[in-house]
Design a protein around this motif. Structure first.
Motif, mmCIF file in Angstrom:
data_model
loop_
_atom_site.group_PDB
_atom_site.id
_atom_site.type_symbol
_atom_site.label_atom_id
_atom_site.label_comp_id
_atom_site.label_asym_id
_atom_site.label_seq_id
_atom_site.Cartn_x
_atom_site.Cartn_y
_atom_site.Cartn_z
ATOM 1 N N GLU A 52 47.132 -47.269 -33.794
ATOM 2 C CA GLU A 52 48.521 -47.321 -34.233
ATOM 3 C C GLU A 52 49.414 -46.427 -33.374
ATOM 4 O OE1 GLU A 52 48.736 -46.737 -38.445
ATOM 5 O OE2 GLU A 52 47.587 -48.558 -38.851
ATOM 6 N N ILE A 53 48.871 -45.303 -32.927
ATOM 7 C CA ILE A 53 49.637 -44.425 -32.027
ATOM 8 C C ILE A 53 49.896 -45.139 -30.702
ATOM 9 C CG2 ILE A 53 49.482 -42.322 -30.625
ATOM 10 C CD1 ILE A 53 47.969 -41.063 -33.025
ATOM 11 N N ASN A 54 48.869 -45.816 -30.193
ATOM 12 C CA ASN A 54 49.022 -46.515 -28.911
ATOM 13 C C ASN A 54 49.994 -47.685 -28.993
ATOM 14 O OD1 ASN A 54 47.248 -44.824 -27.597
ATOM 15 N ND2 ASN A 54 45.459 -46.123 -27.942
ATOM 16 N N ARG A 55 50.196 -48.220 -30.193
ATOM 17 C CA ARG A 55 51.114 -49.339 -30.390
ATOM 18 C C ARG A 55 52.484 -48.879 -30.874
ATOM 19 N NH1 ARG A 55 49.844 -52.048 -34.680
ATOM 20 N NH2 ARG A 55 51.017 -53.906 -34.104
ATOM 21 N N ALA A 56 52.644 -47.556 -31.064
ATOM 22 C CA ALA A 56 53.827 -47.039 -31.762
ATOM 23 C C ALA A 56 55.141 -47.510 -31.158
ATOM 24 C CB ALA A 56 53.785 -45.510 -31.799
ATOM 25 N N ILE A 61 57.138 -48.174 -35.189
ATOM 26 C CA ILE A 61 56.697 -47.251 -36.244
ATOM 27 C C ILE A 61 56.875 -45.796 -35.815
ATOM 28 C CG2 ILE A 61 55.103 -48.800 -37.433
ATOM 29 C CD1 ILE A 61 52.824 -47.594 -35.820
ATOM 30 N N THR A 62 57.675 -45.580 -34.780
ATOM 31 C CA THR A 62 58.051 -44.212 -34.439
ATOM 32 C C THR A 62 59.243 -43.819 -35.304
ATOM 33 O OG1 THR A 62 59.480 -45.004 -32.668
ATOM 34 C CG2 THR A 62 57.225 -44.415 -32.064
ATOM 35 N N GLY A 63 59.681 -42.572 -35.140
ATOM 36 C CA GLY A 63 60.871 -42.124 -35.850
ATOM 37 C C GLY A 63 60.574 -41.565 -37.225
ATOM 38 N N ALA A 64 61.630 -41.122 -37.879
ATOM 39 C CA ALA A 64 61.515 -40.462 -39.173
ATOM 40 C C ALA A 64 61.315 -41.469 -40.292
ATOM 41 C CB ALA A 64 62.758 -39.631 -39.441
ATOM 42 N N TYR A 65 60.525 -41.073 -41.277
ATOM 43 C CA TYR A 65 60.240 -41.924 -42.430
ATOM 44 C C TYR A 65 61.371 -41.888 -43.448
ATOM 45 C CZ TYR A 65 57.596 -43.688 -46.479
ATOM 46 O OH TYR A 65 57.153 -44.396 -47.561
ATOM 47 N N GLY A 66 62.074 -40.740 -43.484
ATOM 48 C CA GLY A 66 63.212 -40.633 -44.407
ATOM 49 C C GLY A 66 62.975 -39.667 -45.544
ATOM 50 N N ASN A 77 57.146 -41.675 -39.505
ATOM 51 C CA ASN A 77 56.457 -42.872 -39.982
ATOM 52 C C ASN A 77 54.947 -42.786 -39.762
ATOM 53 O OD1 ASN A 77 58.534 -44.573 -41.062
ATOM 54 N ND2 ASN A 77 59.306 -44.855 -38.987
ATOM 55 N N LEU A 78 54.552 -42.252 -38.602
ATOM 56 C CA LEU A 78 53.119 -42.164 -38.316
ATOM 57 C C LEU A 78 52.424 -41.088 -39.142
ATOM 58 C CD1 LEU A 78 52.860 -42.888 -34.497
ATOM 59 C CD2 LEU A 78 51.716 -44.121 -36.324
ATOM 60 N N ASP A 79 53.157 -40.065 -39.611
ATOM 61 C CA ASP A 79 52.587 -39.097 -40.558
ATOM 62 C C ASP A 79 52.079 -39.827 -41.791
ATOM 63 O OD1 ASP A 79 52.931 -36.501 -39.421
ATOM 64 O OD2 ASP A 79 55.057 -36.565 -39.886
ATOM 65 N N VAL A 80 52.944 -40.663 -42.315
ATOM 66 C CA VAL A 80 52.631 -41.391 -43.541
ATOM 67 C C VAL A 80 51.491 -42.372 -43.298
ATOM 68 C CG1 VAL A 80 53.549 -42.941 -45.307
ATOM 69 C CG2 VAL A 80 54.998 -41.135 -44.356
ATOM 70 N N ALA A 81 51.559 -43.105 -42.191
ATOM 71 C CA ALA A 81 50.517 -44.080 -41.871
ATOM 72 C C ALA A 81 49.156 -43.402 -41.710
ATOM 73 C CB ALA A 81 50.882 -44.845 -40.605
ATOM 74 N N ALA A 82 49.121 -42.278 -40.999
ATOM 75 C CA ALA A 82 47.860 -41.572 -40.779
ATOM 76 C C ALA A 82 47.293 -41.042 -42.094
ATOM 77 C CB ALA A 82 48.060 -40.423 -39.794
ATOM 78 N N ASN A 83 48.159 -40.520 -42.946
ATOM 79 C CA ASN A 83 47.712 -40.006 -44.244
ATOM 80 C C ASN A 83 47.056 -41.125 -45.058
ATOM 81 O OD1 ASN A 83 47.552 -37.783 -46.101
ATOM 82 N ND2 ASN A 83 49.169 -38.741 -47.311
ATOM 83 N N ILE A 84 47.659 -42.294 -45.053
ATOM 84 C CA ILE A 84 47.109 -43.439 -45.778
ATOM 85 C C ILE A 84 45.760 -43.857 -45.191
ATOM 86 C CG2 ILE A 84 47.437 -45.913 -46.228
ATOM 87 C CD1 ILE A 84 50.477 -45.286 -46.411
ATOM 88 N N SER A 127 53.485 -34.100 -35.117
ATOM 89 C CA SER A 127 54.112 -35.426 -35.200
ATOM 90 C C SER A 127 55.528 -35.463 -34.636
ATOM 91 C CB SER A 127 54.125 -35.922 -36.649
ATOM 92 O OG SER A 127 54.765 -34.996 -37.505
ATOM 93 N N SER A 128 56.173 -34.309 -34.480
ATOM 94 C CA SER A 128 57.506 -34.306 -33.868
ATOM 95 C C SER A 128 57.446 -34.735 -32.405
ATOM 96 C CB SER A 128 58.144 -32.916 -33.970
ATOM 97 O OG SER A 128 57.356 -31.952 -33.281
ATOM 98 N N ASN A 129 56.220 -34.739 -31.827
ATOM 99 C CA ASN A 129 56.042 -35.155 -30.434
ATOM 100 C C ASN A 129 55.772 -36.643 -30.272
ATOM 101 O OD1 ASN A 129 56.410 -32.760 -28.935
ATOM 102 N ND2 ASN A 129 54.387 -32.023 -29.518
ATOM 103 N N ILE A 130 55.653 -37.363 -31.398
ATOM 104 C CA ILE A 130 55.299 -38.784 -31.323
ATOM 105 C C ILE A 130 56.286 -39.562 -30.472
ATOM 106 C CG2 ILE A 130 55.100 -40.918 -32.663
ATOM 107 C CD1 ILE A 130 54.107 -39.150 -35.009
ATOM 108 N N ASP A 131 57.577 -39.369 -30.747
ATOM 109 C CA ASP A 131 58.597 -40.186 -30.097
ATOM 110 C C ASP A 131 58.733 -39.912 -28.603
ATOM 111 O OD1 ASP A 131 59.053 -41.279 -32.531
ATOM 112 O OD2 ASP A 131 60.992 -40.320 -32.881
ATOM 113 N N VAL A 132 58.167 -38.804 -28.129
ATOM 114 C CA VAL A 132 58.291 -38.482 -26.705
ATOM 115 C C VAL A 132 56.944 -38.587 -25.986
ATOM 116 C CG1 VAL A 132 60.350 -37.073 -26.948
ATOM 117 C CG2 VAL A 132 58.129 -35.995 -27.256
ATOM 118 N N ASN A 133 55.978 -39.238 -26.660
ATOM 119 C CA ASN A 133 54.706 -39.602 -26.024
ATOM 120 C C ASN A 133 53.915 -38.384 -25.545
ATOM 121 O OD1 ASN A 133 52.868 -41.583 -25.401
ATOM 122 N ND2 ASN A 133 53.713 -42.025 -23.371
#
Length: 332
Positions: A52-56, A61-66, A77-84, A127-133
């Motif tokens: 999912e990270i490689n497809r982000a 599915i990047t960015g803030a969940y809200g 978004n990936l925080d939530v996905a990974a937790n699940i 996870s704050s680094n997700i959007d900048v790869n």
């Protein structure tokens, strides 16, 4: 057959994670198969999260969940996905009775009352680094429950000393994905081979150098550090040490584990008790550091000897090469 092809075939593929676990199961505490399966479940969930990270960037599915998590930090978004993903894998695996997660305020009861183990996990560190790869990771701790199997989970089951961990590890999602773990008999690292769908043993019996020339600290908070921390940072600069701070705990720790160095997240004016969480960040990395010959303290005492009083308890964190950690904390 060409020379290059012969060379490729001559290279051994190496032992995969499943085979390694089976071969070394007798070295696991309470070896009866459950802990082996638990490690496999974590590794499998790591494969799913890696995908999912490689497809982000493509799957939006990047960015803030809200929402904010219990730490008051904005969830991605990936925080939530990974937790699940990790929660589902551990529930279905059936070896874990309850989970402590960075993303959940309360204990997650998996309704597996006859299970022997408790897992503390940061599903997606950095996870704050997700959007900048930039490299991110997963950190986990495994404890053996104290209350009798079949009974409800008790506070004493989850608020255990770090020294009570029966296993700890992390998954690094970077230029390659690595699964690194210990069961108290040394540290081993496995690199994920996507074409095989397997983790392959690539770093056997990992050892952290006793000294190093890298310091990892957020110098943006320099003027809110305690005097002895500022003094240590200045000493590193005078010696020409390299400052390396990614902002992903797993990535910073992994580099120092391989090459030697120190990671520091001290107390500051804004975070007098430190920022990192004892139960699902510091305990796991402290166990790995010690098993690899390193050291981990809160500046005053060994991390693994700190009695937790809260699921999300924060502590200052000094971890890395033994000589560097001793020097950084000797005046604390």
């Amino acid at each position: 057959m060409g020379k290059a092809e012969k060379s490729r075939i001559a290279l051994p593929v190496g032992s995969n994670l499943d085979r390694f676990i089976m071969k070394n199961q007798e070295a696991f505490p309470y070896a009866s198969g459950e802990l082996s399966q638990l490690i496999r479940d974590l590794a499998y969930a790591g494969k799913v999260v890696n995908r999912e990270i490689n497809r982000a960037g493509l799957a939006d599915i990047t960015g803030a969940y809200g929402n904010e998590n219990v730490q008051g930090e904005e969830q991605q978004n990936l925080d939530v996905a990974a937790n699940i993903r990790f929660t589902r894998a551990l529930k279905k695996g059936g070896e874990v009775a309850a989970i402590i997660s960075e993303e959940d305020e309360e204990i997650i009861d998996l309704n597996n009352p006859r299970s022997k183990y408790i897992v503390a996990i940061d599903p997606l560190d950095g996870s704050s680094n997700i959007d900048v790869n930039v490299s991110i990771g997963t950190i986990f701790s495994v404890y053996r429950r104290i209350s009798p199997q079949g009974s409800p989970i008790q506070t004493e089951d989850v608020l255990q000393l770090g020294s009570a961990q029966v296993a700890a590890g992390y998954i690094l999602y970077g230029s390659s994905t690595m699964f690194v773990y210990t069961t108290g008999k040394g540290v081993n690292g496995f690199t994920y081979e996507p074409s095989l769908g397997e983790y392959i043993l690539s770093h056997q019996n990992m050892k952290m150098p006793k000294d190093g020339k890298v310091y990892s600290i957020n110098e943006g908070s320099y003027y809110s550090f305690e005097p002895h921390v500022r003094d240590y940072v200045e000493a590193c600069k005078k010696r020409g040490f390299s400052a390396r701070y990614i902002g992903s705990l797993v990535a910073d720790f992994h580099r120092n584990l391989l090459k030697g160095g120190i990671y520091i997240y001290p107390s500051t004016e804004k975070a007098p008790n430190g920022k990192l969480r004892l139960m699902y960040e510091c305990n796991a990395l402290a166990m790995i550091a010690e098993q690899a010959g390193g050291k981990a303290t809160d500046g005053k005492q060994r991390i693994l000897d700190i009695q937790p009083t809260d699921l999300h308890q924060r502590v200052p964190f000094y971890v890395g090469s033994t000589k560097m950690v001793k020097e950084a904390t000797e005046e604390a």
